[in-house]
Design an enzyme around this catalytic site. Structure first.
Site, PDB file in Angstrom:
ATOM      1  N   HIS A 472     -36.739  75.963-127.689  1.00  0.00           N
ATOM      2  CA  HIS A 472     -37.296  76.370-126.495  1.00  0.00           C
ATOM      3  C   HIS A 472     -37.723  77.062-125.030  1.00  0.00           C
ATOM      4  O   HIS A 472     -39.329  76.964-124.917  1.00  0.00           O
ATOM      5  CB  HIS A 472     -36.948  74.927-125.544  1.00  0.00           C
ATOM      6  CG  HIS A 472     -38.253  74.011-124.477  1.00  0.00           C
ATOM      7  ND1 HIS A 472     -39.198  74.496-124.137  1.00  0.00           N
ATOM      8  CD2 HIS A 472     -37.665  73.010-123.840  1.00  0.00           C
ATOM      9  CE1 HIS A 472     -39.113  73.419-122.976  1.00  0.00           C
ATOM     10  NE2 HIS A 472     -38.980  72.529-123.666  1.00  0.00           N
ATOM     11  N   TYR A 588     -37.338  64.312-112.809  1.00  0.00           N
ATOM     12  CA  TYR A 588     -37.736  65.105-112.895  1.00  0.00           C
ATOM     13  C   TYR A 588     -39.286  65.132-113.852  1.00  0.00           C
ATOM     14  O   TYR A 588     -38.936  64.120-114.990  1.00  0.00           O
ATOM     15  CB  TYR A 588     -37.222  66.371-114.076  1.00  0.00           C
ATOM     16  CG  TYR A 588     -37.674  67.474-114.181  1.00  0.00           C
ATOM     17  CD1 TYR A 588     -37.186  68.991-114.246  1.00  0.00           C
ATOM     18  CD2 TYR A 588     -38.336  67.145-115.531  1.00  0.00           C
ATOM     19  CE1 TYR A 588     -37.458  69.960-114.496  1.00  0.00           C
ATOM     20  CE2 TYR A 588     -39.453  68.830-116.150  1.00  0.00           C
ATOM     21  CZ  TYR A 588     -38.445  70.132-114.982  1.00  0.00           C
ATOM     22  OH  TYR A 588     -38.932  70.982-116.129  1.00  0.00           O
ATOM     23  N   THR A 601     -44.439  75.761-116.495  1.00  0.00           N
ATOM     24  CA  THR A 601     -44.147  74.632-116.015  1.00  0.00           C
ATOM     25  C   THR A 601     -44.037  74.704-114.052  1.00  0.00           C
ATOM     26  O   THR A 601     -43.404  75.706-114.111  1.00  0.00           O
ATOM     27  CB  THR A 601     -42.990  73.082-116.434  1.00  0.00           C
ATOM     28  OG1 THR A 601     -41.835  74.194-116.681  1.00  0.00           O
ATOM     29  CG2 THR A 601     -43.741  73.482-118.258  1.00  0.00           C
TER      30      THR A 601
END
Length: 770
Positions: A472, A588, A601
């Site tokens: 990630h 979230y 993000t």
């Protein structure tokens, strides 16, 4: 040792008669073509950097400016207002060149300077235009006159045929919100989650921070926002991803699945070959910057920075922090099969080999009956377990000899490939057991058969189904989604398969077999490997994963009700969670900030006062459907505005995160920031994007819709939910939680989501289409 000999261009031996040279023409030829390929890449990179540096102008515009100035001079009109003459005099050109050559040189110099000024002016004007975000707050498809004029100007100032990175210099920087504004939005977001006493305490902490420490931290952050390209992204990558010491498997990595309705072949080697080739085509397009940048409303560019590290990238473990290592090029992939590792070269004489050649090489791997070396089979468990033991073991056992050589081969590969011995597929009977097992396999596998540190691992199952597991830290899911859509297209339509479901063509190149990687793993090292496997296996066995293909409706119902599909699903998730847990949770939802340079993000806090009012009304007998519809519309509007705020740089969490980082650098403790950043996200959600490439129109080819992807739960006592709106009539949900938590159940939550979606549709008196 045949491979080693083949790599030597010439050898010599000393005899009584003298020195005997033996030259390998094949090796010299390979070296020559390798050098040619390298120089081609360098030239292409230089050319693309030049063109990107000029954008939105182009080299031809220089000729236009030069010819215009020359034409004016010939017509005895001085467009420079005397500057050309000054250049001529100051440089003393008449001393070196006869007339009119001195005049022409002065004109060229003036035209070039004028042209460079115009390039910067165009770029600055485009950057100013891209700072306008009013269009995002207008109804979808109904731009105001101001926004229409703005959109027209953006298209005018944008150049033609942009390369992947052409817009980068024109993208604005992520704006820094005010402390007061962020705290105001934060307090509003937590109000529905706190009792009156808890809220009063938090409000006092927030106001104290706003008046004391906050302004000081903000000044440092303001300085960084002026100096750095993006005031969030580097710290986000380092402190959220690379400094984490817990396992990245399940906790950080995520996965993507195969197309739902397309299964072009059940031949594992053929599917693997076509997909590897498709991915390498995308890598070549990235290197040449031929991938078109993504444009919102066909005009507003998104940042392309994250594509840079898609291939040839590995996360390197460290004791205190990991690091990302990227190589400019790689000519091989590494394949894992039945506990063994193989180096598979994908270039021959400087050319990418065809899918049929790759299939022949994969088949050689599958036919290899050799046993794994001691410690080899479970070696990848090192990347699945805790980071500190892996970092120490890497330094101690993999820093020299064959272990270092083999580890370097894995880390420097274009990407990692696993030939999985299992078979997975989508359910044909409407149940979710098979597809849930499929998703769970992609998330963690056996905990030792994916190299979790690679930018991504391609997983090819025995029955030809595929998927990817992605690290990630280097990029977010939309970037991998772009690669995945490209791969789906080229695998099924661009390249295709023969009638026998093999790759097209016949292998004919004299390729050496894939090189089996060698290991010298000691007992001490193997103990660390097995210890890491125990940790990783416990983590993977604790995952409770469920997939739901919701086929009652898709975005068609949301559009008929004039509600954003994303807001609709988020309200359904809020309703489902409240029914599941009898309370609300900090939620979230990931949104992107790629309207800004190097944006990644921001967090949309989906649980709001308006969403809570709607959720409560759903099970309140005193409310009518009309009341609930009004509350739903209000909650959706609030959610959409929160989403837009996040996309335009006025979110909450990234600003508070960076303020917290500054406070740690200054060694200042903030009770407010500490409390904010320790709040658990018990409901973590994300929408999987699709249709990022124009190669495959999903309206014409709905069978190519992906099953989406998912991730593990963020909190031990919470849920992770990823969803993809699969066209007009379906939504796919990926739901994760942990078996060790006795009050969460992914299957129960899945049923609650389904019921919430059906109850919401019923408000509008709609039913399933017959």
């Amino acid at each position: 040792m045949a491979e080693a000999h083949a790599a030597v261009a010439f050898q010599f031996t000393i005899t009584p008669e003298g020195v005997d040279f033996r030259i390998s023409n094949e090796a010299l030829r390979a070296i020559y073509y390798s050098g040619v390929r390298s120089w081609k890449k360098r030239f292409a990179r230089f050319k693309n950097n030049f063109l990107t540096g000029l954008y939105p102008a182009s080299p031809t515009s220089w000729f236009v400016v030069l010819i215009s100035v020359l034409a004016s001079v010939f017509m005895r009109v001085d467009p420079s207002m005397g500057v050309i003459q000054v250049i001529q005099d100051r440089l003393g050109l008449s001393n070196y060149f006869a007339a009119p050559a001195d005049l022409y040189i002065s004109v060229v110099i003036f035209s070039t300077v004028l042209w460079i000024g115009m390039v910067y002016m165009l770029r600055y004007m485009l950057k100013l235009l891209l700072c306008y975000h009013g269009w995002m707050y207008e109804p979808h498809g109904k731009f105001s006159l101001v926004s229409k004029i703005w959109l027209g100007l953006v298209k005018v100032f944008s150049g033609r045929k942009p390369l992947l990175y052409s817009y980068q210099a024109s993208l604005p920087r992520l704006p820094l919100p005010t402390v007061q504004g962020t705290i105001s939005r934060y307090l509003k977001s937590v109000r529905p989650l706190m009792t009156d006493d808890q809220y009063k305490e938090m409000e006092q902490l927030a106001l104290d921070f706003q008046e004391t420490l906050g302004p000081r931290l903000q000044r440092y952050l303001l300085l960084k926002s002026w100096w750095a390209t993006n005031y969030v992204s580097d710290w986000w990558e380092e402190y959220v991803y690379l400094r984490g010491r817990s396992p990245i498997m399940v906790n950080s990595n995520y996965y993507a699945m195969d197309a739902i309705f397309v299964h072009p072949t059940q031949n594992q080697a053929a599917r693997c070959a076509n997909v590897i080739y498709s991915m390498l085509l995308f890598r070549r397009q990235l290197a040449r910057e031929e991938v078109r940048p993504i444009l919102v409303s066909n005009a507003v560019p998104l940042c392309s920075w994250q594509y840079e590290r898609m291939f040839n990238t590995t996360r390197i473990p460290g004791v205190e922090t990991d690091s990302l290592r990227h190589w400019d090029d790689s000519k091989h992939v590494v394949v894992y099969s039945r506990g063994r590792y193989y180096k598979l070269p994908v270039y021959f004489l400087g050319q990418l080999i065809r899918p049929c050649e790759i299939q022949a090489q994969i088949e050689k791997i599958l036919l290899d009956k050799s046993e794994p070396a001691f410690g080899e089979e479970h070696l990848a468990a090192m990347t699945a377990g805790e980071r500190i033991p892996w970092a120490k073991a890497r330094q101690k056992f993999f820093s020299k000899g064959v272990n270092k050589t083999s580890l370097d081969t894995i880390e420097q590969s274009a990407f990692f490939v696993t030939l999985d011995e299992e078979e997975h597929d989508y359910d044909k009977d409407g149940q979710n057991d098979m597809v849930s097992s499929y998703a769970e396999s992609l998330l963690h596998g056996k905990a030792y058969d994916r190299w979790f540190d690679k930018s991504f691992t391609l997983v090819v199952y025995k029955n030809g189904r595929i998927g990817v597991n992605c690290e990630h830290s280097w990029a977010d899911a939309p970037i991998v989604g772009h690669l995945w859509e490209h791969t789906m297209y080229y695998d099924g339509k661009g390249i295709g398969y023969g009638e026998d479901k093999n790759t097209i063509g016949q292998a004919s190149l004299p390729l050496p077999p894939p090189l089996r990687l060698k290991w010298d793993i000691s007992e001490e090292c193997n103990e660390v490997i097995e210890s890491q496997l125990v940790t990783a296996a416990a983590l993977s066995e604790d995952v409770d994963m469920q997939l739901m293909a919701f086929k009652h409706y898709g975005k068609d119902v949301c559009k008929k009700c004039r509600i954003s599909p994303d807001a609709w699903i988020q309200m359904a998730l809020q309703t489902a969670y409240f029914r599941d847990q009898n309370k609300f949770a900090l939620t979230y939802e990931a949104s992107m900030t790629r309207l800004f340079r190097e944006g990644r993000t921001e967090t949309v806090r989906s649980c709001t006062m308006d969403s809570c009012n709607f959720v409560r009304s759903m099970d309140d007998p005193t409310k009518t459907n009309e009341d609930r519809i009004k509350l739903l519309h209000q909650a959706a509007i609030t959610h959409q505005n929160s989403y837009r705020n996040c996309m335009t740089g006025t979110g909450i969490d990234r600003h508070l995160f960076t303020l917290y980082v500054v406070s740690k650098y200054l060694k200042e403790d903030s009770k407010f920031l500490g409390k904010v950043l320790s709040e658990p996200w018990r409901l973590s959600t994300s929408q999987t994007p699709h249709q990022q490439t124009n190669l495959l129109d999903l309206r014409k080819h709905p069978e190519y819709i992906s099953g989406g992807g998912g991730f593990g739960p963020v909190a031990d006592d919470g849920y992770g939910v990823s969803y993809i709106i699969a066209g007009e009539n379906a939504i796919m949900f990926h739901i994760s939680s942990k078996h060790s938590c006795n009050h969460t159940s992914s299957k129960r939550f899945m049923k609650n989501i389904e019921k919430a979606l059906l109850d919401m549709r019923a408000l509008f008196n709609m039913t399933d289409k017959k």
